[in-house]
Scaffold this active site. Structure first.
Site, PDB file in Angstrom:
ATOM      1  N   CYS A   2     -18.572   9.687 -27.399  1.00 49.54           N
ATOM      2  CA  CYS A   2     -19.302   8.455 -27.088  1.00 49.54           C
ATOM      3  C   CYS A   2     -19.235   7.584 -28.340  1.00 49.54           C
ATOM      4  O   CYS A   2     -18.933   8.068 -29.417  1.00 49.54           O
ATOM      5  CB  CYS A   2     -20.763   8.746 -26.795  1.00 49.54           C
ATOM      6  SG  CYS A   2     -20.989   9.876 -25.414  1.00 49.54           S
ATOM      7  N   ARG A  27     -13.637   5.559 -27.301  1.00 53.12           N
ATOM      8  CA  ARG A  27     -14.315   6.852 -27.465  1.00 53.12           C
ATOM      9  C   ARG A  27     -14.956   7.350 -26.177  1.00 53.12           C
ATOM     10  O   ARG A  27     -15.436   8.482 -26.099  1.00 53.12           O
ATOM     11  CB  ARG A  27     -15.401   6.744 -28.535  1.00 53.12           C
ATOM     12  CG  ARG A  27     -14.888   6.360 -29.895  1.00 53.12           C
ATOM     13  CD  ARG A  27     -16.029   6.241 -30.855  1.00 53.12           C
ATOM     14  NE  ARG A  27     -16.625   7.533 -31.129  1.00 53.12           N
ATOM     15  CZ  ARG A  27     -16.242   8.353 -32.092  1.00 53.12           C
ATOM     16  NH1 ARG A  27     -15.283   7.993 -32.906  1.00 53.12           N
ATOM     17  NH2 ARG A  27     -16.814   9.512 -32.264  1.00 53.12           N
ATOM     18  N   TRP A  75     -19.151   8.737 -22.696  1.00 50.75           N
ATOM     19  CA  TRP A  75     -18.223   9.653 -22.040  1.00 50.75           C
ATOM     20  C   TRP A  75     -19.113  10.799 -21.566  1.00 50.75           C
ATOM     21  O   TRP A  75     -19.618  11.591 -22.364  1.00 50.75           O
ATOM     22  CB  TRP A  75     -17.189  10.150 -23.049  1.00 50.75           C
ATOM     23  CG  TRP A  75     -16.110  10.990 -22.453  1.00 50.75           C
ATOM     24  CD1 TRP A  75     -14.955  10.547 -21.867  1.00 50.75           C
ATOM     25  CD2 TRP A  75     -16.057  12.419 -22.390  1.00 50.75           C
ATOM     26  NE1 TRP A  75     -14.203  11.617 -21.452  1.00 50.75           N
ATOM     27  CE2 TRP A  75     -14.844  12.770 -21.747  1.00 50.75           C
ATOM     28  CE3 TRP A  75     -16.923  13.445 -22.792  1.00 50.75           C
ATOM     29  CZ2 TRP A  75     -14.476  14.095 -21.507  1.00 50.75           C
ATOM     30  CZ3 TRP A  75     -16.558  14.762 -22.564  1.00 50.75           C
ATOM     31  CH2 TRP A  75     -15.337  15.078 -21.934  1.00 50.75           C
ATOM     32  N   ASN A 105     -24.500  10.650 -29.453  1.00 52.71           N
ATOM     33  CA  ASN A 105     -23.158  11.178 -29.237  1.00 52.71           C
ATOM     34  C   ASN A 105     -23.223  12.656 -29.585  1.00 52.71           C
ATOM     35  O   ASN A 105     -23.672  13.011 -30.671  1.00 52.71           O
ATOM     36  CB  ASN A 105     -22.169  10.441 -30.162  1.00 52.71           C
ATOM     37  CG  ASN A 105     -20.788  11.047 -30.144  1.00 52.71           C
ATOM     38  OD1 ASN A 105     -20.411  11.710 -29.187  1.00 52.71           O
ATOM     39  ND2 ASN A 105     -20.026  10.816 -31.200  1.00 52.71           N
ATOM     40  N   GLY A 106     -22.813  13.527 -28.658  1.00 46.42           N
ATOM     41  CA  GLY A 106     -22.850  14.959 -28.935  1.00 46.42           C
ATOM     42  C   GLY A 106     -23.491  15.710 -27.783  1.00 46.42           C
ATOM     43  O   GLY A 106     -23.638  15.176 -26.679  1.00 46.42           O
ATOM     44  N   GLU A 488       4.879  17.648 -25.210  1.00 46.39           N
ATOM     45  CA  GLU A 488       4.247  16.387 -25.585  1.00 46.39           C
ATOM     46  C   GLU A 488       4.621  15.279 -24.598  1.00 46.39           C
ATOM     47  O   GLU A 488       3.773  14.485 -24.175  1.00 46.39           O
ATOM     48  CB  GLU A 488       4.644  16.013 -27.025  1.00 46.39           C
ATOM     49  CG  GLU A 488       4.167  14.660 -27.512  1.00 46.39           C
ATOM     50  CD  GLU A 488       2.651  14.467 -27.453  1.00 46.39           C
ATOM     51  OE1 GLU A 488       1.911  15.426 -27.212  1.00 46.39           O
ATOM     52  OE2 GLU A 488       2.229  13.313 -27.619  1.00 46.39           O
ATOM     53  N   LYS A 492       1.977  13.176 -22.298  1.00 46.56           N
ATOM     54  CA  LYS A 492       1.912  11.707 -22.363  1.00 46.56           C
ATOM     55  C   LYS A 492       1.970  11.128 -20.959  1.00 46.56           C
ATOM     56  O   LYS A 492       1.189  10.279 -20.583  1.00 46.56           O
ATOM     57  CB  LYS A 492       3.090  11.209 -23.208  1.00 46.56           C
ATOM     58  CG  LYS A 492       2.871  10.056 -24.063  1.00 46.56           C
ATOM     59  CD  LYS A 492       2.158  10.302 -25.362  1.00 46.56           C
ATOM     60  CE  LYS A 492       0.919  11.106 -25.274  1.00 46.56           C
ATOM     61  NZ  LYS A 492       0.345  11.515 -26.518  1.00 46.56           N
ATOM     62  N   GLU A 495      -1.249  12.052 -18.723  1.00 47.13           N
ATOM     63  CA  GLU A 495      -2.544  11.463 -19.094  1.00 47.13           C
ATOM     64  C   GLU A 495      -2.607   9.970 -18.806  1.00 47.13           C
ATOM     65  O   GLU A 495      -3.667   9.458 -18.455  1.00 47.13           O
ATOM     66  CB  GLU A 495      -2.932  11.772 -20.542  1.00 47.13           C
ATOM     67  CG  GLU A 495      -2.106  11.092 -21.594  1.00 47.13           C
ATOM     68  CD  GLU A 495      -2.544  11.457 -23.002  1.00 47.13           C
ATOM     69  OE1 GLU A 495      -3.740  11.578 -23.262  1.00 47.13           O
ATOM     70  OE2 GLU A 495      -1.651  11.614 -23.862  1.00 47.13           O
ATOM     71  N   HIS A 511      11.832  31.623 -12.929  1.00 44.89           N
ATOM     72  CA  HIS A 511      10.961  32.773 -12.656  1.00 44.89           C
ATOM     73  C   HIS A 511       9.787  32.380 -11.763  1.00 44.89           C
ATOM     74  O   HIS A 511       8.729  32.990 -11.829  1.00 44.89           O
ATOM     75  CB  HIS A 511      10.488  33.400 -13.969  1.00 44.89           C
ATOM     76  CG  HIS A 511      11.622  33.971 -14.753  1.00 44.89           C
ATOM     77  ND1 HIS A 511      12.265  35.134 -14.403  1.00 44.89           N
ATOM     78  CD2 HIS A 511      12.296  33.500 -15.834  1.00 44.89           C
ATOM     79  CE1 HIS A 511      13.258  35.374 -15.241  1.00 44.89           C
ATOM     80  NE2 HIS A 511      13.297  34.385 -16.123  1.00 44.89           N
ATOM     81  N   LYS A 610     -10.957   9.241 -26.789  1.00 42.52           N
ATOM     82  CA  LYS A 610     -10.031   9.428 -27.915  1.00 42.52           C
ATOM     83  C   LYS A 610     -10.455  10.556 -28.849  1.00 42.52           C
ATOM     84  O   LYS A 610      -9.641  11.311 -29.327  1.00 42.52           O
ATOM     85  CB  LYS A 610      -9.939   8.121 -28.701  1.00 42.52           C
ATOM     86  CG  LYS A 610      -9.012   8.206 -29.887  1.00 42.52           C
ATOM     87  CD  LYS A 610      -7.749   7.468 -29.634  1.00 42.52           C
ATOM     88  CE  LYS A 610      -6.731   7.656 -30.721  1.00 42.52           C
ATOM     89  NZ  LYS A 610      -5.485   8.190 -30.167  1.00 42.52           N
TER      90      LYS A 610
HETATM   91  C1  F6R Z   1      -3.114  13.037 -26.177  1.00 45.54           C
HETATM   92  C2  F6R Z   1      -4.155  13.034 -27.188  1.00 45.54           C
HETATM   93  C3  F6R Z   1      -4.973  14.253 -27.347  1.00 45.54           C
HETATM   94  C4  F6R Z   1      -5.288  14.508 -28.830  1.00 45.54           C
HETATM   95  C5  F6R Z   1      -6.291  15.666 -28.971  1.00 45.54           C
HETATM   96  C6  F6R Z   1      -6.577  15.968 -30.418  1.00 45.54           C
HETATM   97  O1  F6R Z   1      -2.412  11.833 -26.177  1.00 45.54           O
HETATM   98  O2  F6R Z   1      -4.372  12.065 -27.867  1.00 45.54           O
HETATM   99  O3  F6R Z   1      -4.378  15.375 -26.764  1.00 45.54           O
HETATM  100  O4  F6R Z   1      -4.090  14.780 -29.487  1.00 45.54           O
HETATM  101  O5  F6R Z   1      -7.476  15.348 -28.311  1.00 45.54           O
HETATM  102  O6  F6R Z   1      -7.145  14.873 -31.063  1.00 45.54           O
HETATM  103  P1  F6R Z   1      -7.158  14.778 -32.636  1.00 45.54           P
HETATM  104  O7  F6R Z   1      -5.748  14.639 -33.079  1.00 45.54           O
HETATM  105  O8  F6R Z   1      -7.980  13.564 -32.941  1.00 45.54           O
HETATM  106  O9  F6R Z   1      -7.774  16.047 -33.140  1.00 45.54           O
END
Ligand code: F6R
Length: 615
Positions: A2, A27, A75, A105-106, A488, A492, A495, A511, A610
């Site tokens: 948040c 966030r 969030w 937040n938390g 990765e 991408k 998401e 398999h 994020k």
């Molecule tokens: C995907 C993405 C997430 C972060 C993950 C770790 O695009 O951004 O999978 O990589 O939440 O976040 P950090 O790097 O901030 O620890």
């Protein structure tokens, strides 16, 4: 998770709070709210939805004129996104006419127990949140006592279990904000005749570049002309004033439609910022953070921990470290590592990868490794974040602020930092001679420029996106380093576009999962490792013969037949160990364009945030 912002000063707080919330929206963005001291008293406006919805609601309700207030973008953890679960929450017996408002937040782990006790004292709850418990608890401890709000908050947080960053205001003093923190970030912006609180510096930078970082257990009393910080015992603490080093423009879209595209395009610079200062005369040179040759020689085992994309970068790092250094290396999901009783020896090195430096699982895993005696090195983007401050050493990415929820430039910069580490380790352990080190350093130095070349695949990727954006499932295949890059690329895509996607080790597909391949299924295959070309190509043929259409990403030197592929993307020549830095670029673009084609909210995908500061 948040976002929290607060302002106390002379000007109208509303535009400042809204601007702060917009910059924190990455966030969390399922609901938002503001509490401010107006002529009517402590007024709260909150709503489900985005900050734009909140702005609209405030306009409809006649605006908020105030010089002090707090805001929140949520969030959801406890309770669905709804008006009543939105923050701020009011403290007071009926939960409506309160004199205290709280943003949080938390996660408060003992909220049910506290809620029961407060209900027994006549408090009626209006929401399903853990945060409302904090608001009532502060009200309970404060009402009728002649005590400063700061002291009451200090007592209240002593009764909480879990994690929190809190902003609290009370009618007692309509110019004061009390802030508290445990395991969730909170900074205090220091202005001229005004001060702010915020989850991160992006929300204060339009007002001031100077700030303090609140540490765990601390409580701050913030007024327009003063900031007092207390520790758990109520003693005043002197804090070091920090200064933001980047410009406001770095956190703005700068003419791009989305932050994600801006950040994809910024990758040459971001990766150069990580690499170039650390490559000197053919050597890797790290700033002093305790990574001595002795320590690098002694390490029996390298642990890499991270979540999501940071973990995927770690998987690439693991392969490169084992290949170059012949030392055991393991990349672990932070949320698993912390509970699997990992074997850690005192001489081990633990690389902790995190863009935000605040991810709860990564932080906890790092603390565990550190307690077991490992030497922890944070590979982090956000300067002075918790992971950066708690690690034994830090390699900053210097990639600049990353705002889009889906990481791109920080991931690429993480790869750069891991390559540097691998070369340094290999050299110190005698696995590379000076010439070999120099050759690798020269190749590494050129990666930012080659990323720039890969960005020229933009229109090709846009075209491919228009062809495949309607698919319900897309597969990514690769072996070795290509498998890590495929993970990765798949993350991408899923998401931001909400298309189901899986990354598979190319040899593993047959398999079971190959049963999902049918006429027209899109398979993106990565084959950038010459030693594995033939093997991957036969796996590609297996899916083609079952009707799949293939986009192939391959190395410059691949001279095999590609006629069975629908589209081919080639990387410029570079040491194969570094190919994930280039192969990911067209696939980030593909994910972006598919998401745009499907009208998805690219920068703020549903259900995500994020910075994941809860477990
Ligand atoms: C995907 C993405 C997430 C972060 C993950 C770790 O695009 O951004 O999978 O990589 O939440 O976040 P950090 O790097 O901030 O620890």
């Amino acid at each position: 998770m948040c976002g929290i912002v607060g302002f106390t000063g002379q000007e109208n707080a509303l535009p400042i709070l809204l601007k702060g919330l917009y910059s924190l929206e990455y966030r969390g963005y399922d609901s938002a709210g503001i509490a401010a001291f107006t002529q009517k008293g402590l007024e709260v406006v909150k709503t489900r939805g985005r900050i734009a919805n909140l702005e609209e609601k405030i306009r409809e309700t006649g605006g908020l004129e105030a010089c002090c207030g707090i805001g929140h973008t949520r969030w959801a953890t406890h309770g669905e996104p709804s008006d009543r679960n939105s923050h701020p929450h009011l403290g007071g017996k009926d939960g409506k006419s309160g004199e205290i408002a709280v943003v949080h937040n938390g996660i408060i782990e003992n909220y049910l127990e506290l809620r029961e006790r407060l209900e027994a004292h006549g408090y009626v709850f209006q929401s399903d949140t853990d945060t409302e418990t904090v608001a009532h608890l502060i009200d309970y401890l404060h009402t009728g006592k002649k005590e400063d709000l700061g002291m009451t908050v200090l007592k209240a947080v002593g009764m909480l279990r879990g994690s929190y960053a809190l902003g609290v205001v009370s009618l007692d003093d309509p110019h004061e904000i009390v802030a508290a923190r445990r395991a969730n970030p909170l900074v205090i912006g220091l202005g001229e005749g005004e001060n702010l609180i915020a989850s991160d510096v992006t929300a204060i930078i339009s007002r001031t570049r100077k700030y303090l970082i609140l540490d765990d257990g601390e409580v701050a009393i913030v007024r327009p002309d003063s900031v007092k910080v207390m520790n758990e015992f109520g003693d005043t603490v002197e804090k070091e004033v920090q200064e933001v080093t980047w410009d406001l423009s770095a956190a703005e879209k700068g003419g791009y439609e989305h932050f994600m595209m801006k950040e994809i395009m910024e990758q040459p610079q971001a990766v150069a910022n990580t690499l170039h200062p650390r490559i000197q005369d053919g050597h890797v040179v790290f700033e002093d953070q305790g990574l001595t040759d002795e320590r690098l020689k002694k390490a029996q085992h390298i642990h890499i921990i991270g979540c999501g994309s940071a973990l995927h970068a770690g998987m690439v790092g693991r392969s490169v470290i084992e290949e170059l250094c012949r030392v055991r290396c393991q990349a672990s999901v932070a949320s698993e590592f912390r509970y699997e009783n990992p074997i850690i020896e005192p001489d081990d090195i633990c690389l902790v990868i995190s863009q935000s430096g605040e991810t709860a699982d990564t932080l906890a895993a790092m603390r565990l490794a550190k307690a077991a005696g490992a030497y922890t090195v944070a590979i982090v983007n956000v300067v002075s974040s918790t992971i950066a401050r708690e690690a034994d050493g830090v390699l900053y990415l210097w990639a600049g602020p990353e705002i889009a929820v889906a990481t791109t430039k920080a991931y690429s910069a993480q790869l750069g930092a891991l390559y540097l580490f691998a070369i340094k380790l290999a050299r110190v352990r005698g696995m590379l001679n000076a010439d070999e080190e120099k050759t690798l350093c020269e190749a590494l130095y050129k990666i930012p420029e080659q990323i720039g070349e890969m960005l020229q695949s933009k229109s090709q990727m846009q075209y491919i996106a228009t062809r495949y954006a309607n698919r319900s499932s897309i597969f990514f295949l690769g072996r070795g380093l290509d498998y890590a890059a495929a993970m990765e690329a798949s993350l991408k895509l899923k998401e931001v576009s909400y298309i189901h996607s899986e990354a598979y080790a190319a040899g593993e597909l047959k398999h079971g999962t190959i049963s999902l391949i049918e006429e027209g299924t899109l398979v993106v295959a990565l084959a950038t490792q010459p030693a594995l070309h033939e093997k991957t190509i036969s796996n590609i043929r297996e899916v083609v013969s079952r009707g799949a259409e293939v986009v192939l990403v391959t190395s410059a030197d691949f001279d095999g037949d590609t006629s069975y592929c629908s589209h081919v993307v080639r990387l410029p020549a570079l040491p194969h160990a570094f190919s994930p830095s280039l192969s990911i670029i067209p696939l980030q673009l593909l994910a972006y364009y598919i998401a745009v084609e499907r009208s998805c909210d690219v920068d703020k995908p549903r259900n995500l945030a994020k910075s994941v500061t809860v477990e």
